[in-house]
Write a protein that holds these residues in place. Sequence first.
Motif, PDB file in Angstrom:
ATOM      1  N   LYS B 125       0.898  -1.372   0.180  1.00  0.00           N
ATOM      2  CA  LYS B 125      -0.092   0.128   0.123  1.00  0.00           C
ATOM      3  C   LYS B 125       0.790   1.319   0.087  1.00  0.00           C
ATOM      4  CE  LYS B 125      -3.273   0.360   2.934  1.00  0.00           C
ATOM      5  NZ  LYS B 125      -3.582   0.534   4.354  1.00  0.00           N
ATOM      6  N   HIS B 126       0.783   2.077  -1.061  1.00  0.00           N
ATOM      7  CA  HIS B 126       1.335   3.570  -1.115  1.00  0.00           C
ATOM      8  C   HIS B 126       0.330   4.313  -0.411  1.00  0.00           C
ATOM      9  CE1 HIS B 126       4.768   2.792  -3.584  1.00  0.00           C
ATOM     10  NE2 HIS B 126       4.272   2.116  -4.108  1.00  0.00           N
ATOM     11  N   VAL B 127       0.944   5.495   0.301  1.00  0.00           N
ATOM     12  CA  VAL B 127       0.133   6.579   0.567  1.00  0.00           C
ATOM     13  C   VAL B 127       0.853   7.903   0.202  1.00  0.00           C
ATOM     14  CG1 VAL B 127      -0.972   7.955   2.334  1.00  0.00           C
ATOM     15  CG2 VAL B 127      -0.942   5.292   2.565  1.00  0.00           C
ATOM     16  N   PHE B 128       0.139   8.627  -0.508  1.00  0.00           N
ATOM     17  CA  PHE B 128       0.891   9.969  -1.114  1.00  0.00           C
ATOM     18  C   PHE B 128      -0.081  11.190  -0.422  1.00  0.00           C
ATOM     19  CE2 PHE B 128       1.593   6.823  -4.525  1.00  0.00           C
ATOM     20  CZ  PHE B 128       2.802   6.654  -4.573  1.00  0.00           C
ATOM     21  N   ILE B 129       0.510  12.033  -0.036  1.00  0.00           N
ATOM     22  CA  ILE B 129      -0.274  13.134   0.406  1.00  0.00           C
ATOM     23  C   ILE B 129       0.466  14.474  -0.393  1.00  0.00           C
ATOM     24  CG2 ILE B 129      -1.217  14.723   2.375  1.00  0.00           C
ATOM     25  CD1 ILE B 129      -0.675  12.427   4.060  1.00  0.00           C
ATOM     26  N   LEU B 130      -0.338  15.120  -1.135  1.00  0.00           N
ATOM     27  CA  LEU B 130       0.269  16.436  -1.845  1.00  0.00           C
ATOM     28  C   LEU B 130      -0.709  17.629  -1.391  1.00  0.00           C
ATOM     29  CD1 LEU B 130      -1.024  16.084  -5.081  1.00  0.00           C
ATOM     30  CD2 LEU B 130      -0.538  14.000  -3.937  1.00  0.00           C
ATOM     31  N   SER B 131      -0.084  18.797  -1.864  1.00  0.00           N
ATOM     32  CA  SER B 131      -1.019  20.002  -1.669  1.00  0.00           C
ATOM     33  C   SER B 131      -1.618  20.145  -3.048  1.00  0.00           C
ATOM     34  CB  SER B 131      -0.290  21.212  -1.607  1.00  0.00           C
ATOM     35  OG  SER B 131       0.646  21.400  -2.839  1.00  0.00           O
ATOM     36  N   SER B 132      -3.095  20.713  -2.886  1.00  0.00           N
ATOM     37  CA  SER B 132      -3.691  20.784  -4.089  1.00  0.00           C
ATOM     38  C   SER B 132      -3.016  21.601  -5.281  1.00  0.00           C
ATOM     39  CB  SER B 132      -5.105  21.696  -3.986  1.00  0.00           C
ATOM     40  OG  SER B 132      -4.943  22.827  -3.153  1.00  0.00           O
ATOM     41  N   ALA B 133      -1.738  22.349  -5.094  1.00  0.00           N
ATOM     42  CA  ALA B 133      -0.973  22.965  -6.011  1.00  0.00           C
ATOM     43  C   ALA B 133       0.007  21.653  -6.563  1.00  0.00           C
ATOM     44  CB  ALA B 133      -0.097  24.044  -5.651  1.00  0.00           C
ATOM     45  N   GLY B 134      -0.063  20.549  -6.081  1.00  0.00           N
ATOM     46  CA  GLY B 134       0.238  19.279  -6.621  1.00  0.00           C
ATOM     47  C   GLY B 134       1.901  18.994  -6.045  1.00  0.00           C
ATOM     48  N   LYS B 135       2.255  19.809  -4.850  1.00  0.00           N
ATOM     49  CA  LYS B 135       3.599  19.769  -4.465  1.00  0.00           C
ATOM     50  C   LYS B 135       3.622  18.508  -3.159  1.00  0.00           C
ATOM     51  CE  LYS B 135       6.857  23.118  -3.367  1.00  0.00           C
ATOM     52  NZ  LYS B 135       6.805  23.765  -4.985  1.00  0.00           N
ATOM     53  N   PRO B 136       4.519  17.603  -3.187  1.00  0.00           N
ATOM     54  CA  PRO B 136       4.552  16.359  -2.410  1.00  0.00           C
ATOM     55  C   PRO B 136       4.779  16.775  -1.129  1.00  0.00           C
ATOM     56  CG  PRO B 136       6.530  16.518  -3.942  1.00  0.00           C
ATOM     57  CD  PRO B 136       5.527  17.647  -4.427  1.00  0.00           C
ATOM     58  N   ILE B 137       3.929  16.074  -0.060  1.00  0.00           N
ATOM     59  CA  ILE B 137       3.970  16.596   1.079  1.00  0.00           C
ATOM     60  C   ILE B 137       4.470  15.299   2.199  1.00  0.00           C
ATOM     61  CG2 ILE B 137       2.760  17.021   3.412  1.00  0.00           C
ATOM     62  CD1 ILE B 137       0.838  18.702   1.302  1.00  0.00           C
ATOM     63  N   TYR B 138       3.935  14.209   1.611  1.00  0.00           N
ATOM     64  CA  TYR B 138       4.349  12.806   2.375  1.00  0.00           C
ATOM     65  C   TYR B 138       3.931  11.550   1.390  1.00  0.00           C
ATOM     66  CZ  TYR B 138       3.552   8.686   5.190  1.00  0.00           C
ATOM     67  OH  TYR B 138       3.627   7.464   5.677  1.00  0.00           O
ATOM     68  N   SER B 139       5.128  10.917   1.454  1.00  0.00           N
ATOM     69  CA  SER B 139       4.997   9.491   0.579  1.00  0.00           C
ATOM     70  C   SER B 139       5.269   8.488   1.730  1.00  0.00           C
ATOM     71  CB  SER B 139       5.973   9.474  -0.482  1.00  0.00           C
ATOM     72  OG  SER B 139       6.204   8.345  -0.904  1.00  0.00           O
ATOM     73  N   ARG B 140       4.541   7.287   1.743  1.00  0.00           N
ATOM     74  CA  ARG B 140       4.791   6.301   2.742  1.00  0.00           C
ATOM     75  C   ARG B 140       6.207   5.695   2.493  1.00  0.00           C
ATOM     76  NH1 ARG B 140       0.913   1.048   4.336  1.00  0.00           N
ATOM     77  NH2 ARG B 140       1.991   0.497   6.153  1.00  0.00           N
ATOM     78  N   TYR B 141       6.542   5.574   1.099  1.00  0.00           N
ATOM     79  CA  TYR B 141       7.818   4.679   0.843  1.00  0.00           C
ATOM     80  C   TYR B 141       8.462   5.847  -0.240  1.00  0.00           C
ATOM     81  CZ  TYR B 141       5.384   0.756   2.532  1.00  0.00           C
ATOM     82  OH  TYR B 141       4.541  -0.145   3.266  1.00  0.00           O
ATOM     83  N   GLY B 142       9.769   5.801  -0.254  1.00  0.00           N
ATOM     84  CA  GLY B 142      10.581   6.468  -0.993  1.00  0.00           C
ATOM     85  C   GLY B 142      10.666   8.070  -0.576  1.00  0.00           C
ATOM     86  N   ASN B 143      11.324   8.785  -1.441  1.00  0.00           N
ATOM     87  CA  ASN B 143      11.771  10.160  -1.212  1.00  0.00           C
ATOM     88  C   ASN B 143      10.678  10.955  -1.880  1.00  0.00           C
ATOM     89  OD1 ASN B 143      12.791  12.669  -1.369  1.00  0.00           O
ATOM     90  ND2 ASN B 143      15.017  11.911  -1.649  1.00  0.00           N
ATOM     91  N   GLU B 144      10.008  11.852  -1.007  1.00  0.00           N
ATOM     92  CA  GLU B 144       8.972  12.627  -1.821  1.00  0.00           C
ATOM     93  C   GLU B 144       9.588  13.593  -3.036  1.00  0.00           C
ATOM     94  OE1 GLU B 144       8.509  11.717   1.926  1.00  0.00           O
ATOM     95  OE2 GLU B 144       9.380  13.982   1.813  1.00  0.00           O
TER      96      GLU B 144
END
Lengths: 446, 551
Positions: B125-144
């Motif tokens: 399971k991947h989880v990505f969190i980003l701002s509505s402008a598309g900027k990465p905030i959090y990724s469960r794995y790897g480097n945002e």
Amino acid sequence: MIDTPHKIDSFFIFNSNFGPKEGDELKRILFFYPNQINTDVRKTQVGLCEAIVRFMTTFSSEPCEALQTQSKRYIFFQPEKNFWMVLVIRIPYATKLSGDSKDVVEPSIMQDFMVSSYKTFRMFVGLFKDIPPEDTYGICEQFFNPYITSIDVSNDLSNIIQGINYLPLEKNSFFKVICFIDLLQVNYPQFKCISFVYNDQLIWNGLCKDDMLTLYQYLVHSLLPKQVEKEIQGGAVTAAERHGRFISPPEGIHSDEDLKKLNKVYLRREDDNETKQYYLVIYRTLSATVSFTVDVDTHVDFATFRALDTFIGPQLSTIASSIGEQCTIHALQNAQIASPDHKFLYFNKLNLAFKTSTPSNCMTPSAAVKPEVLNIIAEIHQDHKSLGKYGEIIIKTPDEYWITGKSSNDREFYVVMQKNANLKEIADEVKRICEMQMKGIFFYPM
Amino acid sequence: MASTSKDVPTSPSGHDNTDDDLEPGASYDSILNPTDSFEEFATEMNTSLERSRDLTKKSSTISEIQSEIGECSKELKETKSSDNLQNKDEAISASTSNSNLDENGEDTDNEDDYLKSPELVNKEKHVFILSSAGKPIYSRYGNEDKLAGVCGVIQALVSVVEEQNRDILRSIITKDCKAVFLVKGPLILVAVSKSNESETQLVLQLTYAFNQIVSVLTLTQLNRIFEQRRNYDLRRLLSGAERLIDNLLIFMEKDPAFLLGAVRCLPLPEKVRENITNAIISTCHKIRDLVFAILIAGNQLITLVRMKKYTLHPSDIHLLFNLVRSSESFKTAESWTPICLPKFDATGFLHGHVSYISEDCQACLLLLTVQRDAFYPLSQAKHTISDKLRRSNCLTAINDALNRSKDLPTTNPLKHIGIPEIRHFMYKCKSTAQLFTSDPICLDRLQDYRQRHKEGGDVVKKKVEKLSDIDYVRNYREFCSKMHCACSPAKLIFRSNSLDTVLAWITNGFELYVTFDPLMEKDQAIRAVDRLLRWIKNEEKRIFIMNAPTF
């Protein structure tokens, strides 16, 4: 009855390789329904689907199956590499179906509808990739437009699973059918009998399983209803009809000219290991319909067809009337054990045999089942893992519907009833129905 | 209501004998707010496009409390908000220089390759969190940073559906994988999962992840930041919170508390719990600003004392569990920390005194107040409580329960009940939002799971030996989602196959999931469930918190 055009928000087919350059987006769209949608909307719809498909390839090697938005579901199907068919239906996300739930069609039914539309296309036209790209647009338009507007999909138990309704016959009658087919093939070796259908029930099949389903559906849902209508309009059965006639091509075969109208189809016969092109010839007497394939390389002449007609006609009408008598007896017996307080559905994956309490083609509104209930059955049917080789599931809904699903080897049996009872009583009732309706078919656990 | 008796699959003899009408564990008063997370989900998912964008501002519970107390609330508020502004301004000016550097777009070309790299491929399971402008905030794995490309695509998909189709993107499905999207305020949250969790369950997990961020920042601050600078890099404000989200995601995958939206209580003799509660009340009742006093141990609630009128939502308690479990520092020293409880009041911070009760007892005491400088009185209160508990032998009782001492009936309930054909069960009392399972995960096993997860999180086909609580719960997920399915819910499911027999049953009062041996007979299962319910009723005072104490 539900009118399909109302159900379907849109339906389109695209191939991104057809217009790889920017500005050529419209070329990628092979077909778009409804027709009045303007090109900008078409482009954004297809563009979105292309993006969705690409996005998912980064996470999964399996092709994209569905996209759900707040108000719609996009059902994806990639029948051939890079060719995508997308059916968009209006179905709200994660909300209780209520009030107007009549307007909502179970998505798995629509998915099946799309897959069979492709299979029918492949049977009559062939593979997408074999069609010259510039002809594809016109061919798709010609085929899919009438297909979509003609087929109607209802929330019926019998639509949950695509199967074939077989006609059980006692031994002697069945051998009569077999002898007839053998005799015919010995006398006319270029004609291979591929199916024998009585009313809408299959008695004999000479195709591989998949193609049989497609041909069966074409006969039962499309060709035969039109014939029956004609017969009814024609009043009493005319002498010609008693002796039978060719119904494909639709106007019959009365001269050499008519032979040019023979349908060509791509089919795989039971004993073959590849799909080949054949002429499709269909002959009907009373309620019996027989289909033949003829190799496209064979020289066909009118004389052969006339001889065939005189050979089949009388024999088939004898067989048909004796089957008819048996059917009447069957119907009486079934009427006795049928009960209005439950509905059942039987399916055997190995031969696609299919039996249901609601006769298919039945137009009575009572045949419709609540979409919630259909949804539950569809889920059980699709979830092969949870029941395994042998298993049983009983589900009770808040409005006192009890849905039972049994699986045993590759056979499935479902019963729906609405009553105030407990688990044990329901299980016993289902067991009784199963024994009565499915005599001789073993289900474990009991 | 005439149907309720028939509703019950148990033999009629079952319920009529019980002395009380209430379901096992039910009481008229609840410390927890029993709002069903599934109902909440349904209403939330019904919101129109316009409303989902703007998270409506309810009146703040915290300021309500402050005004009731009447003291210095005004001054307090002012200082707080000016504080925020200052912090934020600094942060923003720092980010401006940085964000320009980020946007050289070099990464996008390699984005596909990066997602296929061993670090990221084949994750369950991947989880990505980003701002509505598309900027990465959090990724469960790897480097945002390396995922800027994929975040850009997600943002584009969300906005195309929104702007051109006037619709909301919810999910995408392939045969083996689900991608679920949740747009909440200025954030976009995405889960891509190959697990057997349903879409609803994944959305609930994303909501939790969002609440975890709110818990660190408050919704007010989160909204304000993005109002002022759409392109803000939120990571600079969330340092440390990544670990909280990491742990939360693991926690949610294995603890049935999340599945059912309920809280697990540490089983204790009624008298012991009463003593603990009284010790807290007698020590704290004079501290005016104290809103909640919560004693927890091993992700289980021991007691909760609250200010009159206010209750906590299970999901807020889950966030507190997660905070305590994820922060080693609480073990070594008393801490003073701002905590926002999103369901309680998403707009402001409570201030928490957090400490372990003593060195020889792994119970953690949280004292939550609206007063920002109450550390010393609370610290004093904590020491008094700790002494009282030691003197009344409560600490020993807590330790026994935590160590699952063999003499306790709740340590191995199945053995105690004596129904050999039941392999596992999970029970939720709906009115109090509390749950009990037959084999609660002990702490060291949890640690194992976490360890395993850190190393992998990969999709693995493992051979099943002895099933653990986690495996049973994983099994229940499908039942749970069928029972709560928004469009076709069920009240009862009985499924038997060659592996096991599972009964899932929801009534007005409870939710019950039981795993039996394979191919179980229905009447036998009904009798077993009947006995099980009677046992829970007998032990209810031990396994559940049956009252709702206030200061």
